[in-house]
Design an enzyme around this catalytic site. Sequence first.
Site, PDB file in Angstrom:
ATOM      1  N   LYS A 137       7.712  -0.261   1.412  1.00 30.47           N
ATOM      2  CA  LYS A 137       7.736  -1.449   2.263  1.00 30.47           C
ATOM      3  C   LYS A 137       6.737  -2.548   1.880  1.00 30.47           C
ATOM      4  CE  LYS A 137      11.076  -0.367   4.834  1.00 30.47           C
ATOM      5  NZ  LYS A 137      12.303  -1.004   4.348  1.00 30.47           N
ATOM      6  N   HIS A 139      21.634   0.526  -4.571  1.00 31.52           N
ATOM      7  CA  HIS A 139      21.749   1.884  -4.044  1.00 31.52           C
ATOM      8  C   HIS A 139      22.242   1.837  -2.604  1.00 31.52           C
ATOM      9  CE1 HIS A 139      18.823   4.023  -7.023  1.00 31.52           C
ATOM     10  NE2 HIS A 139      19.787   3.363  -7.616  1.00 31.52           N
ATOM     11  N   TYR A 143      13.989  11.935  -1.866  1.00 28.11           N
ATOM     12  CA  TYR A 143      12.709  12.196  -1.203  1.00 28.11           C
ATOM     13  C   TYR A 143      12.689  13.686  -0.886  1.00 28.11           C
ATOM     14  CZ  TYR A 143      12.052   7.145  -0.433  1.00 28.11           C
ATOM     15  OH  TYR A 143      11.883   5.790  -0.593  1.00 28.11           O
ATOM     16  N   TYR A 157      15.110   1.304   6.533  1.00 24.60           N
ATOM     17  CA  TYR A 157      14.977   1.408   5.080  1.00 24.60           C
ATOM     18  C   TYR A 157      15.556   0.175   4.373  1.00 24.60           C
ATOM     19  CZ  TYR A 157      14.438   3.862   0.639  1.00 24.60           C
ATOM     20  OH  TYR A 157      14.035   4.223  -0.625  1.00 24.60           O
ATOM     21  N   PRO A 163       2.990   4.127   0.720  1.00 23.23           N
ATOM     22  CA  PRO A 163       4.177   3.711  -0.045  1.00 23.23           C
ATOM     23  C   PRO A 163       5.498   4.369   0.341  1.00 23.23           C
ATOM     24  CG  PRO A 163       2.759   5.124  -1.378  1.00 23.23           C
ATOM     25  CD  PRO A 163       2.011   4.829  -0.120  1.00 23.23           C
TER      26      PRO A 163
HETATM   27  P1  FAD Z   1      -0.687  -8.405  -4.448  1.00 24.11           P
HETATM   28  O1  FAD Z   1       0.556  -8.004  -5.147  1.00 24.11           O
HETATM   29  O2  FAD Z   1      -1.842  -7.485  -4.483  1.00 24.11           O
HETATM   30  O3  FAD Z   1      -1.076  -9.801  -5.044  1.00 24.11           O
HETATM   31  C1  FAD Z   1      -2.336 -10.387  -4.820  1.00 24.11           C
HETATM   32  C2  FAD Z   1      -2.692 -11.267  -6.001  1.00 24.11           C
HETATM   33  O4  FAD Z   1      -3.924 -11.904  -5.725  1.00 24.11           O
HETATM   34  C3  FAD Z   1      -2.885 -10.470  -7.276  1.00 24.11           C
HETATM   35  O5  FAD Z   1      -2.138 -11.024  -8.331  1.00 24.11           O
HETATM   36  C4  FAD Z   1      -4.381 -10.530  -7.511  1.00 24.11           C
HETATM   37  O6  FAD Z   1      -4.721 -10.518  -8.893  1.00 24.11           O
HETATM   38  C5  FAD Z   1      -4.747 -11.851  -6.857  1.00 24.11           C
HETATM   39  N1  FAD Z   1      -6.153 -11.929  -6.437  1.00 24.11           N
HETATM   40  C6  FAD Z   1      -6.917 -10.941  -5.910  1.00 24.11           C
HETATM   41  N2  FAD Z   1      -8.145 -11.375  -5.673  1.00 24.11           N
HETATM   42  C7  FAD Z   1      -8.163 -12.686  -6.028  1.00 24.11           C
HETATM   43  C8  FAD Z   1      -9.154 -13.690  -6.025  1.00 24.11           C
HETATM   44  N3  FAD Z   1     -10.400 -13.430  -5.591  1.00 24.11           N
HETATM   45  N4  FAD Z   1      -8.839 -14.914  -6.479  1.00 24.11           N
HETATM   46  C9  FAD Z   1      -7.594 -15.181  -6.915  1.00 24.11           C
HETATM   47  N5  FAD Z   1      -6.607 -14.274  -6.950  1.00 24.11           N
HETATM   48  C10 FAD Z   1      -6.884 -13.040  -6.508  1.00 24.11           C
HETATM   49  N6  FAD Z   1       4.490  -0.741  -2.678  1.00 24.11           N
HETATM   50  C11 FAD Z   1       5.641  -0.132  -2.564  1.00 24.11           C
HETATM   51  O7  FAD Z   1       6.414  -0.529  -1.688  1.00 24.11           O
HETATM   52  N7  FAD Z   1       5.985   0.917  -3.398  1.00 24.11           N
HETATM   53  C12 FAD Z   1       5.146   1.335  -4.398  1.00 24.11           C
HETATM   54  O8  FAD Z   1       5.483   2.251  -5.145  1.00 24.11           O
HETATM   55  C13 FAD Z   1       3.917   0.697  -4.542  1.00 24.11           C
HETATM   56  N8  FAD Z   1       3.057   1.067  -5.512  1.00 24.11           N
HETATM   57  C14 FAD Z   1       1.863   0.435  -5.593  1.00 24.11           C
HETATM   58  C15 FAD Z   1       0.962   0.823  -6.578  1.00 24.11           C
HETATM   59  C16 FAD Z   1      -0.288   0.213  -6.670  1.00 24.11           C
HETATM   60  C17 FAD Z   1      -1.261   0.672  -7.747  1.00 24.11           C
HETATM   61  C18 FAD Z   1      -0.624  -0.815  -5.764  1.00 24.11           C
HETATM   62  C19 FAD Z   1      -1.992  -1.486  -5.840  1.00 24.11           C
HETATM   63  C20 FAD Z   1       0.287  -1.218  -4.800  1.00 24.11           C
HETATM   64  C21 FAD Z   1       1.522  -0.597  -4.699  1.00 24.11           C
HETATM   65  N9  FAD Z   1       2.460  -0.986  -3.730  1.00 24.11           N
HETATM   66  C22 FAD Z   1       3.631  -0.355  -3.631  1.00 24.11           C
HETATM   67  C23 FAD Z   1       2.209  -2.041  -2.799  1.00 24.11           C
HETATM   68  C24 FAD Z   1       2.852  -3.352  -3.238  1.00 24.11           C
HETATM   69  O9  FAD Z   1       2.752  -3.475  -4.625  1.00 24.11           O
HETATM   70  C25 FAD Z   1       2.116  -4.440  -2.488  1.00 24.11           C
HETATM   71  O10 FAD Z   1       2.355  -4.252  -1.102  1.00 24.11           O
HETATM   72  C26 FAD Z   1       2.501  -5.851  -2.889  1.00 24.11           C
HETATM   73  O11 FAD Z   1       2.103  -6.112  -4.214  1.00 24.11           O
HETATM   74  C27 FAD Z   1       1.863  -6.860  -1.938  1.00 24.11           C
HETATM   75  O12 FAD Z   1       1.996  -8.153  -2.422  1.00 24.11           O
HETATM   76  P2  FAD Z   1       0.888  -9.245  -2.174  1.00 24.11           P
HETATM   77  O13 FAD Z   1       1.394 -10.481  -2.814  1.00 24.11           O
HETATM   78  O14 FAD Z   1       0.528  -9.265  -0.751  1.00 24.11           O
HETATM   79  O15 FAD Z   1      -0.410  -8.699  -2.910  1.00 24.11           O
HETATM   80  C1  DHB Z   2       9.610   3.534  -5.219  1.00 23.91           C
HETATM   81  C2  DHB Z   2       8.424   3.593  -4.537  1.00 23.91           C
HETATM   82  C3  DHB Z   2       8.426   4.024  -3.234  1.00 23.91           C
HETATM   83  O1  DHB Z   2       7.284   4.078  -2.542  1.00 23.91           O
HETATM   84  C4  DHB Z   2       9.586   4.407  -2.602  1.00 23.91           C
HETATM   85  O2  DHB Z   2       9.544   4.855  -1.324  1.00 23.91           O
HETATM   86  C5  DHB Z   2      10.772   4.322  -3.280  1.00 23.91           C
HETATM   87  C6  DHB Z   2      10.784   3.883  -4.606  1.00 23.91           C
HETATM   88  C7  DHB Z   2       9.608   3.080  -6.620  1.00 23.91           C
HETATM   89  O3  DHB Z   2       8.531   2.769  -7.145  1.00 23.91           O
HETATM   90  O4  DHB Z   2      10.681   3.066  -7.245  1.00 23.91           O
END
Ligand code: FAD
Ligand code: DHB
Length: 402
Positions: A297, A72, A201, A385, A293
Site C-alpha cells: 500500500k 492480476h 501470500y 487490495y 508492506p
Molecule cells: P519516497 O519514495 O521515500 O520518496 C521520497 C524522496 O525524497 C526520495 O527520492 C528521497 O531521496 C527524497 N528526499 C529524502 N530526504 C530529502 C531531503 N532532505 N531533501 C530532498 N529530498 C529528499 N511499499 C510497498 O507497497 N511494497 C514494497 O514492497 C515496498 N518495499 C519497500 C522497500 C524499501 C527498502 C523501502 C524504503 C520502501 C518500500 N515500500 C514498499 C514503501 C514504498 O516504496 C513507499 O511507501 C513509497 O516510496 C512512498 O513514496 P514517497 O514519495 O512518499 O516517498
Molecule cells: C510486492 C510487495 C508487497 O509488499 C506486496 O504485498 C505485493 C507485492 C512486490 O514488491 O511485488
Amino acid sequence: MRTQVAIIGAGPAGLFLSMLLQRHGIESVILELHSRGYIEERVRAGLLEYNTVQLMHELGIGERLRRQGLEHGGIELRFGGRGHRIDFRDLAAGKCVTIYAQHEVIKDLVAARLAAGRPILFETTDVALHSLDSKNPHVTFHHNDVAERLDCDFIAGCDGFHGVSRPAVPEGVLTVYERDYPFGWLGILADAPPSSPELIYAHHDRGFALLSMRSPEVSRLYLQCASDEDLSLWSDDRIWSELHQRFATYDGWKLSEGPITQKGVTGMRSFVAEPMQFGRLFLAGDAAHIVPPTGAKGLNLAVADARVLAEAFGAFYARGDSDLLAQYSATCLRRVWKVQRFSWWMTQLLHRFPDESPFDHRRQLADLDYVTSSRAASQTLAENYVGLPVQGHDISHAGARL
Ligand code: FAD
Ligand code: DHB
C-alpha cells in the site's frame, strides 16, 4: 528562485503531485537529495492499485505501463499446504491490480516532467524549510555547491520517512501513532520465471513468504525474517531452501529457482503523524505515514495523498478557495487510517509472532479459513487490495464519500 509550490522529494508523492499541478497550470520546483540514476534504479515496491494505473493513463504516462505491466485479477492465500484464490474481478467490480516496479513509475514520471521543461533539481543538499506559518515560506539548499533560496506560496513535504519536512514542524504540533513489528522481510530478485501467474501470500509455521514478480522472466520473493536480520547469514542456497519449505503444498507445486540478482532486508512499521499540515507545509506520502508492506500500500497511499493535495491547490489557485487545503489533512487521514487498518490486518493475518500463544495461532488459522470461505470476507479483502476510492475520484463509487 520563485515558484508556486516547492516540492521536497522526487518519490511517487512528489512526482505525481508535480504532474497533477502541471495539469492545473500550477508551477512547481522539485528538490531531490539523490541523483536521477539513483532514484531510477532503487528497488522498492511493485504493485499498483487500479486507481494508480488509471491515473498514469490519464496523465499520459502509461505507455510503458500498458506494454510491460502485468495485470492480476486475483491473489492466492496459501496456508495448511493448500492454495485459495481471491478473485478480484468477481469480488471488486471487475477491478484488478498491476505489477509494475516503482522505479519504472519513477522513470516515467521523471521523463515526462523533464520533457515538459519543468525543473527537478537533483542532488540538492542541506534542504531547510523556513517561515512555514507565514504567507511567504521559503526553502534554502545547496545545489552544485552553490547556496540557493527558493521562495514559494506553499511547500509540499514529499521527502519520505527520513526527510526534513516532518521534523521542520515545531515540537508539540504533531501527534504520532506507531507500531513496530517484531520481524522484517528478506526480499530477493531472481532471474527465474515466476512460478505462479498471480501473487502468493503464504502462511507457514516457519513464517510468512510472498511470491511476486517483476516480469515474465524475473521473480520477486520475500520471506519473514528477524527485523535486524544479518544478510550475510543467508546464502542463496539457504534462501531457496527456506522458500521451498514455506511455499510447499500437498499437490506438489514447484518453485522455480534462478540466479539471485539482489537481496535486501526491509523493516516493518505502522506510523501516522497527524495532522498532515502545519501552516503552509503539507506532508504527503511516507513523510506523513508508513505502512508495513503486506498488501503493497505504501506507494499507492502516497499517490492518493498527491491527488487530494493537487485538487486542493487547484481550487486555491483557480478560485481563491482555501477550503480544500484546510480539509487536506482530515480528508487524507480518513483514507490513511483505513489503509493502515488493512496493512496491519494483512500483516497480523499472515506472519508468525514470536510471542504468539496457541490461542493466537488457532485464531489466525480461523481468520484465514473465514476470509477464503466467506464471500463477504473475501470481498472485504478484495476491495481493499485493489484500492479504496480516493475522495471524489472514483466514478464507480460516486456518492460513497470516504
Ligand atoms: P519516497 O519514495 O521515500 O520518496 C521520497 C524522496 O525524497 C526520495 O527520492 C528521497 O531521496 C527524497 N528526499 C529524502 N530526504 C530529502 C531531503 N532532505 N531533501 C530532498 N529530498 C529528499 N511499499 C510497498 O507497497 N511494497 C514494497 O514492497 C515496498 N518495499 C519497500 C522497500 C524499501 C527498502 C523501502 C524504503 C520502501 C518500500 N515500500 C514498499 C514503501 C514504498 O516504496 C513507499 O511507501 C513509497 O516510496 C512512498 O513514496 P514517497 O514519495 O512518499 O516517498
Ligand atoms: C510486492 C510487495 C508487497 O509488499 C506486496 O504485498 C505485493 C507485492 C512486490 O514488491 O511485488
